[in-house]
Design an enzyme around this catalytic site. Structure first.
Site, mmCIF file in Angstrom:
data_model
loop_
_atom_site.group_PDB
_atom_site.id
_atom_site.type_symbol
_atom_site.label_atom_id
_atom_site.label_comp_id
_atom_site.label_asym_id
_atom_site.label_seq_id
_atom_site.Cartn_x
_atom_site.Cartn_y
_atom_site.Cartn_z
ATOM 1 N N ASN A 6 -3.168 -5.662 -2.160
ATOM 2 C CA ASN A 6 -3.509 -6.749 -1.362
ATOM 3 C C ASN A 6 -4.870 -7.398 -1.299
ATOM 4 O O ASN A 6 -5.555 -7.877 -0.391
ATOM 5 C CB ASN A 6 -3.327 -6.106 0.303
ATOM 6 C CG ASN A 6 -2.851 -6.979 0.937
ATOM 7 O OD1 ASN A 6 -2.057 -8.023 0.609
ATOM 8 N ND2 ASN A 6 -3.090 -7.087 2.364
ATOM 9 N N GLU A 11 1.641 4.036 3.026
ATOM 10 C CA GLU A 11 2.165 3.432 4.220
ATOM 11 C C GLU A 11 3.754 3.611 4.293
ATOM 12 O O GLU A 11 4.379 2.656 4.529
ATOM 13 C CB GLU A 11 1.568 2.114 4.539
ATOM 14 C CG GLU A 11 0.355 1.858 4.695
ATOM 15 C CD GLU A 11 -0.345 0.607 4.606
ATOM 16 O OE1 GLU A 11 0.407 -0.359 4.707
ATOM 17 O OE2 GLU A 11 -1.725 0.621 4.405
ATOM 18 N N HIS A 13 0.782 -1.182 0.263
ATOM 19 C CA HIS A 13 -0.140 0.030 0.011
ATOM 20 C C HIS A 13 0.886 1.307 -0.183
ATOM 21 O O HIS A 13 1.452 1.592 0.817
ATOM 22 C CB HIS A 13 -1.057 0.052 1.186
ATOM 23 C CG HIS A 13 -2.055 -1.262 0.984
ATOM 24 N ND1 HIS A 13 -2.540 -1.789 2.096
ATOM 25 C CD2 HIS A 13 -2.563 -1.561 0.054
ATOM 26 C CE1 HIS A 13 -3.592 -2.682 1.784
ATOM 27 N NE2 HIS A 13 -3.664 -2.523 0.429
ATOM 28 N N ALA A 14 0.694 1.951 -1.001
ATOM 29 C CA ALA A 14 1.642 3.198 -1.369
ATOM 30 C C ALA A 14 1.966 4.040 -0.264
ATOM 31 O O ALA A 14 3.057 4.623 -0.085
ATOM 32 C CB ALA A 14 1.114 3.949 -2.554
ATOM 33 N N HIS A 58 2.966 -3.205 6.899
ATOM 34 C CA HIS A 58 2.110 -2.646 6.506
ATOM 35 C C HIS A 58 1.913 -1.448 7.745
ATOM 36 O O HIS A 58 2.611 -1.497 8.733
ATOM 37 C CB HIS A 58 0.497 -3.002 6.478
ATOM 38 C CG HIS A 58 0.486 -3.870 5.211
ATOM 39 N ND1 HIS A 58 -0.190 -3.508 4.251
ATOM 40 C CD2 HIS A 58 1.044 -5.166 4.982
ATOM 41 C CE1 HIS A 58 -0.135 -4.322 3.199
ATOM 42 N NE2 HIS A 58 0.754 -5.394 3.460
ATOM 43 N N GLU A 66 1.216 -4.693 11.092
ATOM 44 C CA GLU A 66 0.585 -3.365 11.271
ATOM 45 C C GLU A 66 1.547 -2.773 11.964
ATOM 46 O O GLU A 66 1.157 -2.507 13.256
ATOM 47 C CB GLU A 66 -0.910 -3.265 11.035
ATOM 48 C CG GLU A 66 -1.660 -3.970 10.319
ATOM 49 C CD GLU A 66 -1.942 -3.283 8.877
ATOM 50 O OE1 GLU A 66 -1.375 -2.035 8.741
ATOM 51 O OE2 GLU A 66 -2.648 -3.801 7.904
#
Length: 417
Positions: A252, A184, A181-182, A305, A380
């Site tokens: 994802n 993050e 995910h860009a 992430h 995360e």
């Protein structure tokens, strides 16, 4: 009441996009019971509302960003359902400009020192690739860098393989990636810190390379990552066009394991768009091929992430647990315990669906269910700033803390496998 809410959401589905974020507000919304959680889940289906975090637990608030023209309607819905909320950022655009100014100054200061990488700024994709190449040149017996493939916009996506230099082949593998995910950015920084520790702090970490190689892909989605630096800071997806108006796929949600069954959108403008087909993106095809290449010797897949302080494992598509879940849980718990003991930061551990909500087509489910990695974990990292935008002064403490958890999980894997 939920049916009425669903109708309101259906009538307001337009693509969420912005460059400046001027006047955008970020809200924390507290749910006191299961019904209110269900209301928040329904609200998250509206593409106008960018939900940063949507925990299942009643102990934690959900955080959501709303553009100016939708704020009155959003607050009306919260009031209608008696949801408790607060505004944690009155103008996210101001925060973005502050971040840009801070970034520029930090990068200028770093370049004056002659180092290509530090943990006092977020680095652009070209600088990250240059750092990998520098390590390969400086430590040729322990580091190999390869171009694994190209992104949609023709950027070289590189992997770095780190060994102890003993020349033995066929070792077990720990595979780590980041940046699916860009937006993050702290995840990319976390991967770089792992590389730094394994290569440049080898003496302290050599035990992690006994019988194991580490293969690290620090930027899965470089097109999206660059776009967050040049245009739209909160961009999440890849950048391959889907229609004339909508770009990108949620990488994802794009893996071919229960693809599209739950928790992924069929709307091409949505942040969680699953793709026109499974593996529609060159970036997910590349990661798939990397995982399958280690089908025989891969022991842990770890994907970084942000944000939320979670250590999540399969399954993402169902609340059922795999038969070996206790083995994965033990690894994740080791990471959570190491971080809590060192810094006091608490991570929640569990399966993705049971801690958050079901979302099929993720890389961790694929690594575990198809590529055969016995341990697959999504880490995360904590929030910074108002979520995805840690200040540059937070980077080093966040990635060093993350490393403590990763190191503990790796030690547990090495012991078990």
């Amino acid at each position: 009441m939920l049916k009425q809410l669903a109708l309101v959401l259906l009538l307001s589905g337009v693509a969420f996009a912005a460059d400046t974020y001027d006047g955008y507000k970020i809200y924390d919304v507290n749910a006191r019971n299961a019904f209110e959680k269900q209301v928040l889940l329904r609200l998250s289906y509206n593409e106008e509302y960018d939900f940063f975090d949507l925990p299942r637990s009643l102990d934690a608030p959900s955080r959501v960003m709303v553009q100016p023209q939708d704020q009155e309607g959003f607050e009306h819905l919260l009031d209608k359902y008696s949801l408790d909320y607060s505004v944690v950022n009155e103008d996210f655009g101001r925060s973005v400009r502050q971040e840009q100014d801070e970034q520029s100054q930090r990068l200028m200061n770093q370049r004056s020192t002659g180092r290509s990488i530090s943990f006092k700024a977020f680095h652009r994709f070209a600088d990250i690739n240059a750092y990998l190449d520098e390590l390969a040149a400086a430590y040729p017996s322990r580091v190999t860098v390869k171009v694994a493939g190209k992104s949609y916009e023709n950027r070289d996506i590189k992997t770095i393989t780190i060994s102890n230099g003993d020349g033995k082949t066929g070792k077990k593998v720990i595979f780590l990636d980041a940046g699916i995910h860009a937006r993050e950015w702290i995840a990319h920084a976390g991967a770089l810190y792992v590389i730094h520790q394994l290569v440049e702090n080898f003496a302290a970490n050599s035990a992690l390379l006994n019988g194991y190689d580490w293969v690290i892909l620090p930027v899965v989605n470089p097109d999206g990552y660059e776009y967050t630096h040049t245009s739209t800071r909160m961009w999440r997806k890849t950048r391959k066009p889907v229609t004339s108006a909508c770009y990108g796929t949620d990488a994802n949600r794009n893996f071919d394991f229960h693809w599209g069954e739950v928790g992924a959108s069929s709307s091409s403008c949505a942040d969680t768009f699953k793709g026109e087909t499974a593996f529609s993106e060159p970036e997910t095809q590349l990661l798939r091929d990397q995982l399958l290449a280690h089908r025989e010797n891969g022991k842990m897949y770890l994907t970084l992430h942000s944000y939320g302080n979670y250590l999540l494992y399969p399954w993402g598509y169902t609340s059922a647990l795999p038969s070996s879940w206790r083995d994965i849980d033990a690894v994740a718990q080791a990471g959570a315990a190491a971080i809590k003991a060192a810094t006091g930061t608490k991570y929640t551990v569990g399966s993705s669906t049971n801690v958050l909500y079901a979302a099929a087509g993720g890389s961790d489910d694929y690594a575990f269910g198809v590529a055969g990695f016995p341990v697959a974990i999504t880490m995360e990292l904590p929030a910074g700033g108002t979520g995805f935008n840690p200040t540059t002064s937070q980077i080093e403490s966040m990635v060093s803390e993350t490393w403590l958890g990763i190191k503990a999980m790796a030690q547990e894997v090495i012991k078990k496998y």
